[in-house]
Scaffold this motif. Sequence first.
Motif, PDB file in Angstrom:
ATOM      1  N   ASN A 751       1.038  -1.299  -0.312  1.00  0.00           N
ATOM      2  CA  ASN A 751      -0.081  -0.278  -0.341  1.00  0.00           C
ATOM      3  C   ASN A 751       0.637   1.268   0.193  1.00  0.00           C
ATOM      4  N   GLY A 752       1.996   1.364  -1.160  1.00  0.00           N
ATOM      5  CA  GLY A 752       2.825   2.610  -0.712  1.00  0.00           C
ATOM      6  C   GLY A 752       3.845   2.416   0.232  1.00  0.00           C
ATOM      7  N   THR A 753       3.815   2.125   1.090  1.00  0.00           N
ATOM      8  CA  THR A 753       4.566   2.098   2.211  1.00  0.00           C
ATOM      9  C   THR A 753       5.776   0.953   2.325  1.00  0.00           C
ATOM     10  N   LEU A 754       6.627   1.562   2.352  1.00  0.00           N
ATOM     11  CA  LEU A 754       7.808   0.048   2.979  1.00  0.00           C
ATOM     12  C   LEU A 754       7.521  -0.741   4.679  1.00  0.00           C
ATOM     13  N   SER A 755       7.435  -1.867   3.887  1.00  0.00           N
ATOM     14  CA  SER A 755       7.131  -4.125   4.639  1.00  0.00           C
ATOM     15  C   SER A 755       7.978  -4.337   5.114  1.00  0.00           C
ATOM     16  N   GLY A 756       9.343  -4.425   4.480  1.00  0.00           N
ATOM     17  CA  GLY A 756       9.910  -5.426   4.766  1.00  0.00           C
ATOM     18  C   GLY A 756      11.649  -4.904   4.560  1.00  0.00           C
ATOM     19  N   VAL A 757      12.684  -5.054   4.867  1.00  0.00           N
ATOM     20  CA  VAL A 757      13.905  -4.732   4.235  1.00  0.00           C
ATOM     21  C   VAL A 757      14.616  -6.089   5.009  1.00  0.00           C
ATOM     22  N   LYS A 758      15.293  -6.887   4.269  1.00  0.00           N
ATOM     23  CA  LYS A 758      16.316  -7.319   4.333  1.00  0.00           C
ATOM     24  C   LYS A 758      17.632  -6.935   4.130  1.00  0.00           C
ATOM     25  N   VAL A 759      19.389  -7.062   5.201  1.00  0.00           N
ATOM     26  CA  VAL A 759      20.407  -6.324   4.021  1.00  0.00           C
ATOM     27  C   VAL A 759      21.342  -8.263   4.378  1.00  0.00           C
ATOM     28  N   ARG A 760      22.306  -7.757   2.979  1.00  0.00           N
ATOM     29  CA  ARG A 760      23.521  -8.743   3.244  1.00  0.00           C
ATOM     30  C   ARG A 760      25.146  -7.912   3.165  1.00  0.00           C
ATOM     31  N   SER A 761      25.673  -8.318   3.766  1.00  0.00           N
ATOM     32  CA  SER A 761      26.950  -7.373   3.547  1.00  0.00           C
ATOM     33  C   SER A 761      27.957  -8.477   2.970  1.00  0.00           C
ATOM     34  N   THR A 762      28.533  -7.979   1.751  1.00  0.00           N
ATOM     35  CA  THR A 762      29.901  -8.855   1.670  1.00  0.00           C
ATOM     36  C   THR A 762      31.620  -8.328   1.802  1.00  0.00           C
ATOM     37  N   THR A 763      31.179  -7.416   2.298  1.00  0.00           N
ATOM     38  CA  THR A 763      32.114  -6.823   3.248  1.00  0.00           C
ATOM     39  C   THR A 763      32.015  -6.864   4.788  1.00  0.00           C
ATOM     40  N   GLY A 764      31.484  -6.432   5.412  1.00  0.00           N
ATOM     41  CA  GLY A 764      31.387  -6.114   6.604  1.00  0.00           C
ATOM     42  C   GLY A 764      30.981  -4.002   7.310  1.00  0.00           C
ATOM     43  N   VAL A 780      26.445  -4.204   9.652  1.00  0.00           N
ATOM     44  CA  VAL A 780      26.411  -5.601   9.105  1.00  0.00           C
ATOM     45  C   VAL A 780      27.568  -6.515   9.253  1.00  0.00           C
ATOM     46  N   GLU A 781      27.881  -7.621   9.581  1.00  0.00           N
ATOM     47  CA  GLU A 781      29.109  -8.152   9.757  1.00  0.00           C
ATOM     48  C   GLU A 781      28.989  -8.584   7.942  1.00  0.00           C
ATOM     49  N   ARG A 782      30.511  -9.107   8.363  1.00  0.00           N
ATOM     50  CA  ARG A 782      31.170  -9.682   6.930  1.00  0.00           C
ATOM     51  C   ARG A 782      29.902 -10.886   6.491  1.00  0.00           C
ATOM     52  N   GLY A 783      29.442 -11.304   5.536  1.00  0.00           N
ATOM     53  CA  GLY A 783      28.653 -12.472   5.255  1.00  0.00           C
ATOM     54  C   GLY A 783      27.366 -12.921   5.319  1.00  0.00           C
ATOM     55  N   LYS A 784      27.023 -12.395   6.372  1.00  0.00           N
ATOM     56  CA  LYS A 784      26.100 -12.145   7.590  1.00  0.00           C
ATOM     57  C   LYS A 784      25.033 -11.272   7.181  1.00  0.00           C
ATOM     58  N   GLU A 785      23.251 -10.959   7.123  1.00  0.00           N
ATOM     59  CA  GLU A 785      22.310 -10.651   6.473  1.00  0.00           C
ATOM     60  C   GLU A 785      21.634 -11.146   7.697  1.00  0.00           C
ATOM     61  N   VAL A 786      20.779  -9.259   7.645  1.00  0.00           N
ATOM     62  CA  VAL A 786      19.566  -8.371   8.906  1.00  0.00           C
ATOM     63  C   VAL A 786      18.604  -8.558   8.476  1.00  0.00           C
ATOM     64  N   VAL A 787      17.563  -8.677   9.190  1.00  0.00           N
ATOM     65  CA  VAL A 787      16.099  -7.932   8.375  1.00  0.00           C
ATOM     66  C   VAL A 787      16.257  -6.965   9.876  1.00  0.00           C
ATOM     67  N   VAL A 788      15.888  -5.614   9.237  1.00  0.00           N
ATOM     68  CA  VAL A 788      16.002  -4.956   9.479  1.00  0.00           C
ATOM     69  C   VAL A 788      14.626  -4.294  10.646  1.00  0.00           C
ATOM     70  N   PRO A 789      14.371  -3.284  11.189  1.00  0.00           N
ATOM     71  CA  PRO A 789      13.039  -3.119  12.356  1.00  0.00           C
ATOM     72  C   PRO A 789      12.677  -2.037  11.294  1.00  0.00           C
ATOM     73  N   VAL A 790      11.804  -2.020  10.559  1.00  0.00           N
ATOM     74  CA  VAL A 790      11.006  -1.742   9.824  1.00  0.00           C
ATOM     75  C   VAL A 790      10.680   0.135  10.053  1.00  0.00           C
ATOM     76  N   ASP A 791      10.100  -0.490  11.390  1.00  0.00           N
ATOM     77  CA  ASP A 791       9.111   0.485  12.531  1.00  0.00           C
ATOM     78  C   ASP A 791      10.031   2.199  13.048  1.00  0.00           C
ATOM     79  N   GLN A 792      11.521   1.456  12.267  1.00  0.00           N
ATOM     80  CA  GLN A 792      12.632   2.417  12.987  1.00  0.00           C
ATOM     81  C   GLN A 792      12.355   3.279  11.403  1.00  0.00           C
ATOM     82  N   LEU A 793      12.059   2.925  10.682  1.00  0.00           N
ATOM     83  CA  LEU A 793      11.990   4.168   9.311  1.00  0.00           C
ATOM     84  C   LEU A 793      10.996   4.603   9.155  1.00  0.00           C
ATOM     85  N   LEU A 794      10.009   3.827   9.869  1.00  0.00           N
ATOM     86  CA  LEU A 794       8.458   4.888   9.590  1.00  0.00           C
ATOM     87  C   LEU A 794       8.020   6.249   9.888  1.00  0.00           C
TER      88      LEU A 794
END
Length: 794
Positions: A751-764, A780-794
Amino acid sequence: MKKFLVLLLLSTNAAIAQQPMQLWYKQPARRWEEALPVGNGRMGAMVYGRPEKEILQVNEESVWAGIKFNDANPNAYKVLDTIRKLIFEGKNQEALTIANANFLAVDAENSNKTARAFRSYQTLMNVNIDYGVTAYDDYKRSLNLETGIAATTFKVNGVEYKQEVLASAPDNVIVVQISTSKPGSLNATFSIDRPNIRDTASRFTDCKVTAAGNNQLILNGQINDRNGKEDHGPEGLHMKFAGMLQVANTGGTKTAGGQAIQVKNANSVTLYIQGATNYNYTKQDFEDAVSALNKCKKLMQAAAARSYAAISTRHIQDLKPVMERVSLEINGQHADDIPTDERLQRTKQGIEDPHLISLFFQYGRYLLVSSSRAPGVLPANLQGIWNQHMDAPWNADFHTNINLQMNYWPAEVTNISFTTTPLFDFMDYIRPQGRITAKKMYNARGWVVHHCTDAFGKTGVQNGVAWGTFPMAASWMCLHFWEHFAFTLDYTFLKNKAYPIMKEHALFVEDYLVKSPEGFLVTSPGSSPENQFVHPVTGKPTGLTYGPTMDNQILREFLSKCIAAAKALRTDSAEVVRWEGIIAQLPPTKTGKDGRILEWMQEYQEVEPGHRHISHLFGLHPGTQITEQTPALYEGALRTLTGRLAKGGGHTGWSRAWIINFYARLKQADSVRSHLQALFAKSTLPNLFDNHPPFQIDGNFGGTAGIAEALLQSHGDYVELLPAVPAAWSSGKIKGLCARGGFILDISWENGTLSGVKVRSTTGRNLVLKYRQHLLPLTVERGKEVVVPVDQLL
């Protein structure tokens, strides 16, 4: 919270239907622009899918007319100071007259004879399949972008015929599998030819076709270059080329007669298609002592040792994971059950089709992977790798005043970074000729290339002085090296490949720049690619000038990246100081009386207010100088676009694609949407190729990059999410886009609003995410991924 966010992301993804990555049609291709492309970087084929008489038009990347020679005009430096003086005095026409006589490309090895335009990339051959069919039903042809297989199916008297075509990179061959539902019912005649195989008034036979045994057809030839009205360099026998077709049948019989192979009563047939030349890409030249035919035979022998099943399996295992790295799904009513050409026609009538946008996006990725990768060695040209002509539009060359650059805009962001390897090698190998040209024409150090080049690495001023005098092409090309480092943070690449090339070209820049009457360091002579202004005194059109805005913006970008590279490598502190001094003396980007950004040093009247090039917005895209942090220029860029479009701008496919990227940077989501629709409506062919017109592939690549730019931007100090997503794309998800700093992101919205973000890092590395007006620092640690707390971006 993290567990909740993971569930939210998964539920969002499930809510959006999977969108097919397939082009399909209910009828055969009537013309080349309706055929479907396959490619492995080195070879490509356009598949018509004709049951009566099938055509596979085949290319090999290095089939180029012409010959290697340095085309720099040695007279240029003799008149350089005179030309600069005249330009500074406002005597542009006098300067152009002298430049026309002394700057245009020549063949220095042939008494400096004019060679104002080099020769063309050429088709290799056609593979013809005569099925002997006059009537058929239940027809369908398709191209699966995940598997790279172009399939054709039809029925004849209840018997189903199936033809599959693929271009395998692992096995370095084009292969065709033909089968029928009824054993022993396959009858077909196979042949190969080349468009100029017979004498014509203007051409000579340059090849012949012979049969080898009962299973091979061989095309062997040598390009015979002739000059027509214009001199294109030395005439004579030049590039050697060869093509082969090998036929393997199961069941039935096979006979060779004349220049064809006939199969009768077979269960299935496998065709192996091969091609080669005597081109040496490290030398950017052909080698007379090398047999193209022997190369071709060795390649064929290696490939034909494998079955179609084995080749197909390896091919899919190679391509599918690459295509699956990125997925884009947009909600809305879809028309996936409607043939692609009909969907495009509906779009031309104003009916929106969000899934067609996803398909077009993936098609751009597919085309770049298929035309710029190993086993290929040359970068994607103006037609990628697919060209039916002997003399192609604009020679299907490497056009370096935007087109070659645009070809690679999607490479890093859409997760196909490996496609840049042929481009970087090509620019590296062009440097020896570029050094000669820099010295001959400008008595400068370093290396240079002007507005276009060919497979032989020509670096002089081609086609015309007003068009061709664009030495900043090399500066722009160097920025792609930096972009690769910015996305990957590959310090080995920066140290060993990118920085040496950038630093050497910076020497040319230092020697080329001169003081203008205003006291700035400027390029002279220069031009704003392919545009002209009305001279304020003579009232005549002129393009040759000094310090056009694009040059200044490119130089500011290039030298800034040289500085960043040197600092990253902790080297060349003296050069850094010198480059910083040059940047401080470059003319600033200015706006005119109406608030638009000026294209030239003065506020001249435009000859073509709706010109296809919008070069003075380089600083907006792909440059990084015009942003929300420069509000006057940001507004000026918007006014510039509005003014150019009001006068008919965006009338070519690649220009429209660039405009999409501009509007994405300006965060004008509705304009992104409307210009994507215009790209489909006005500049897209039935097989989704871009239409300049005629066909020119950069619009495909630029369009794909523009869609990515609307979804993710990372050219500033943060990674911005969904910066220009149109309201019509109210819900959707993108998986696998890359951001500078070595990050890979999955993003979803509802509905036009960010609802999910996942970030993976290859460099740390650390990063800052931005959504609308909210910023979120993230580690984000190298080789890891995090699910971002979207509520902190809204």
